[in-house]
Write an enzyme that holds these catalytic residues in place. Structure first.
Site, PDB file in Angstrom:
ATOM      1  N   ASN A 236     -11.075  -2.504  -8.428  1.00  0.00           N
ATOM      2  CA  ASN A 236     -11.248  -2.265  -6.992  1.00  0.00           C
ATOM      3  C   ASN A 236     -12.581  -1.554  -6.768  1.00  0.00           C
ATOM      4  OD1 ASN A 236     -10.785   0.690  -7.138  1.00  0.00           O
ATOM      5  ND2 ASN A 236      -8.773   0.007  -7.845  1.00  0.00           N
TER       6      ASN A 236
ATOM      7  N   LYS B 105       6.888  10.158  -2.808  1.00  0.00           N
ATOM      8  CA  LYS B 105       6.369  10.547  -4.127  1.00  0.00           C
ATOM      9  C   LYS B 105       6.523  12.050  -4.379  1.00  0.00           C
ATOM     10  CE  LYS B 105       3.211   6.608  -4.094  1.00  0.00           C
ATOM     11  NZ  LYS B 105       2.072   5.971  -4.746  1.00  0.00           N
TER      12      LYS B 105
HETATM   13  O1  PMT Z   1     -13.866   6.632  -5.639  1.00  0.00           O
HETATM   14  P1  PMT Z   1     -14.556   6.612  -4.275  1.00  0.00           P
HETATM   15  O2  PMT Z   1     -15.494   5.456  -4.184  1.00  0.00           O
HETATM   16  O3  PMT Z   1     -15.191   7.920  -3.935  1.00  0.00           O
HETATM   17  O4  PMT Z   1     -13.421   6.335  -3.181  1.00  0.00           O
HETATM   18  C1  PMT Z   1     -12.451   7.291  -2.896  1.00  0.00           C
HETATM   19  C2  PMT Z   1     -11.049   6.673  -2.749  1.00  0.00           C
HETATM   20  C3  PMT Z   1     -11.031   5.760  -1.537  1.00  0.00           C
HETATM   21  C4  PMT Z   1     -10.675   5.881  -3.998  1.00  0.00           C
HETATM   22  C5  PMT Z   1     -10.085   7.885  -2.563  1.00  0.00           C
HETATM   23  O5  PMT Z   1     -10.453   8.614  -1.437  1.00  0.00           O
HETATM   24  C6  PMT Z   1      -8.637   7.398  -2.414  1.00  0.00           C
HETATM   25  O6  PMT Z   1      -8.154   7.086  -1.341  1.00  0.00           O
HETATM   26  N1  PMT Z   1      -7.889   7.330  -3.547  1.00  0.00           N
HETATM   27  C7  PMT Z   1      -6.563   6.769  -3.622  1.00  0.00           C
HETATM   28  C8  PMT Z   1      -6.654   5.275  -3.733  1.00  0.00           C
HETATM   29  C9  PMT Z   1      -5.298   4.615  -3.845  1.00  0.00           C
HETATM   30  O7  PMT Z   1      -5.000   4.033  -4.831  1.00  0.00           O
HETATM   31  O8  PMT Z   1      -4.513   4.836  -2.816  1.00  0.00           O
HETATM   32  P2  PMT Z   1      -2.999   4.191  -2.691  1.00  0.00           P
HETATM   33  O9  PMT Z   1      -2.610   4.488  -1.281  1.00  0.00           O
HETATM   34  O10 PMT Z   1      -2.957   2.810  -3.159  1.00  0.00           O
HETATM   35  O11 PMT Z   1      -2.141   5.060  -3.688  1.00  0.00           O
HETATM   36  C10 PMT Z   1      -1.495   6.257  -3.268  1.00  0.00           C
HETATM   37  C11 PMT Z   1      -1.509   7.288  -4.349  1.00  0.00           C
HETATM   38  O12 PMT Z   1      -0.725   6.811  -5.455  1.00  0.00           O
HETATM   39  C12 PMT Z   1      -2.869   7.648  -4.894  1.00  0.00           C
HETATM   40  O13 PMT Z   1      -2.915   9.043  -5.097  1.00  0.00           O
HETATM   41  C13 PMT Z   1      -2.929   6.890  -6.210  1.00  0.00           C
HETATM   42  O14 PMT Z   1      -3.733   7.588  -7.177  1.00  0.00           O
HETATM   43  C14 PMT Z   1      -1.485   6.851  -6.639  1.00  0.00           C
HETATM   44  N2  PMT Z   1      -1.089   5.708  -7.477  1.00  0.00           N
HETATM   45  C15 PMT Z   1      -1.142   4.437  -6.997  1.00  0.00           C
HETATM   46  C16 PMT Z   1      -0.704   3.396  -7.781  1.00  0.00           C
HETATM   47  C17 PMT Z   1      -0.242   3.653  -9.070  1.00  0.00           C
HETATM   48  N3  PMT Z   1       0.159   2.655  -9.881  1.00  0.00           N
HETATM   49  N4  PMT Z   1      -0.188   4.903  -9.513  1.00  0.00           N
HETATM   50  C18 PMT Z   1      -0.610   5.937  -8.749  1.00  0.00           C
HETATM   51  O15 PMT Z   1      -0.563   7.098  -9.169  1.00  0.00           O
END
Ligand code: PMT
Length: 402
Positions: free
Chosen positions: A213, A344
């Site tokens: 991504n 979570k």
């Molecule tokens: O890296 P940059 O370019 O600076 O960009 C920053 C960012 C956009 C990546 C950051 O600000 C951000 O939003 N990070 C979380 C991205 C994400 O995966 O979001 P999500 O809504 O899909 O997941 C929610 C949470 O669950 C996140 O804390 C993620 O780390 C976690 N997760 C998701 C999937 C997975 N299999 N395991 C996880 O732990």
């Protein structure tokens, strides 16, 4: 009430051992918790009962005299101490400690402790100036131990010179100064362990192709950097990025969601704060081809399976940790972020609308909203990722104070 600071007073066998009694007494009266170790030689000059009475604590004299069956005494008091004061320190004890010899209660405890050590030598002037003693003192200084210099004057042996144990007031003052300095230098997150995840994960399809991504790692690295500046002991688990690791931060490099899962779970127990900023792949290919998949048909259907949700598992296994997750959304930011907070078991979720200009993936700025489990919601204007990181940590520190 402030927790009492714990001083381990280690007394070795020289005539100056008698001066350790007023030191123990004054430290106790000043509000310190004081425990005392006496070597066999020290007991020829002064008794355990003197110190027991002055400190209201049992005195340690023998490694093998285990008073409390549930602990190993020399390890127990080594871990208990905030500071060790060795006064007086004889040439013999200095030599043993410099060379890692552990053959009595004092030396085994000193070898086991992770506390800082103040050491006050006392001996004949010629012994003090002997190259062997000087070398041993240099070795101890190189360990980070601090010396309280002996005074000059008439020595008990009749010689005049440097070797008199510093006066009790000087020893007590050195202890006060140690804690004063430590307080002045301590930062808000000193002594705290913080784990940050950052960057994307990469899910292999064959030796030349993968799914990933747009995460650059900038947001997570900014958080790791800010936590380090606040004094924390920081571990950054990072997927593949082109960024430099912030100085002083311990790094764990991973590639796939599975590797990030394994690393985060293995380090979780010891953390105080965990901030999961990584953009972890939600799906990974069912089949990973060992050779390059050859171009054949007009279409290629790839079957994906869900990865383990690391944050969810951390939430389920949460004990003492403060757990912060991110929510990267393109619509209904607040509702979806709140849902992640609850599902979570997070203490706080940081939402960012990644479809907005200057927010989310790759940019140097981010527009975040912080939602805590107490229901408070704090939207912020667009900030640099460094500023956003500081705001996130401010909220975390506020939660820790409660
Ligand atoms: O890296 P940059 O370019 O600076 O960009 C920053 C960012 C956009 C990546 C950051 O600000 C951000 O939003 N990070 C979380 C991205 C994400 O995966 O979001 P999500 O809504 O899909 O997941 C929610 C949470 O669950 C996140 O804390 C993620 O780390 C976690 N997760 C998701 C999937 C997975 N299999 N395991 C996880 O732990």
């Amino acid at each position: 009430m402030m927790e009492k600071k714990k001083i381990l007073l280690a007394v070795s066998g020289g005539i100056a051992a008698y001066k350790a009694a007023p030191v123990a007494s004054k430290l106790y009266q000043s509000g310190y918790e004081v425990k005392v170790i006496l070597t066999a030689s020290a007991q020829k000059f002064i008794t355990p009962l003197t110190f027991q009475t002055l400190t209201r604590q049992a005195v340690y004299t023998d490694t093998f005299e285990e008073k409390e069956p549930s602990v190993v005494s020399h390890i127990d008091i080594a871990d208990w101490a905030d500071l060790v004061l060795i006064a007086p320190a004889t040439a013999n004890v200095i030599g043993k400690l410099a060379n890692g010899i552990a053959d009595d209660m004092l030396s085994t405890t000193l070898l086991a402790t992770k506390a800082d050590v103040l050491i006050a030598p006392a001996m004949n002037v010629n012994m003090f100036n002997h190259p062997a003693v000087k070398k041993n003192m240099e070795t101890l200084a190189a360990f980070g131990w601090r010396f309280i210099e002996p005074n000059e004057g008439l020595l008990a042996c009749g010689w005049i010179g440097k070797g008199r144990l510093a006066e009790p007031e000087e020893l007590i003052n050195a202890v006060h100064m140690y804690f004063k300095e430590k307080k002045e230098h301590s930062l808000p997150l000193s002594g705290k362990k913080v784990m940050v995840t950052a960057g994307p994960t990469r899910e292999e399809l064959d030796p030349v192709r993968y799914f990933t991504n747009h995460s650059s790692g900038k947001m997570g690295y900014a958080i790791a950097f800010a936590a380090k500046k606040l004094g924390a002991d920081v571990t950054l688990i990072t997927g593949p990025t082109s960024l430099d690791i912030p100085s002083g931060v311990q790094v764990e490099r991973v590639i796939s969601a599975k590797e990030m899962f394994d690393k985060a779970i293995s380090l979780y127990g010891e953390q105080d704060i965990v901030i999961k900023c990584a953009a972890v792949a939600d799906y990974t290919p069912v089949t990973v081809h060992s050779n390059k998949f050859k171009k054949k048909n007009d279409t290629w259907t790839i079957e994906l399976k869900k990865t383990d949700d690391i944050l969810k598992v951390l939430g389920e296994r949460k004990e003492h940790q403060i757990l912060v997750g991110f929510a990267a959304e393109t619509e209904n930011l607040e509702d979806y972020a709140k849902d992640k907070l609850l599902r979570k078991n997070l203490d706080m979720v940081v939402g960012n609308d990644v479809s907005k200009e200057g927010s989310g993936f790759g940019s140097d700025t981010n527009e975040i909203i912080m939602i805590k489990k107490d229901g408070s919601i704090r939207p912020l204007p667009i900030l640099t990722k460094e500023q956003a990181a500081n705001e996130i940590l401010e909220e975390v520190m506020e939660m820790m104070e409660r």
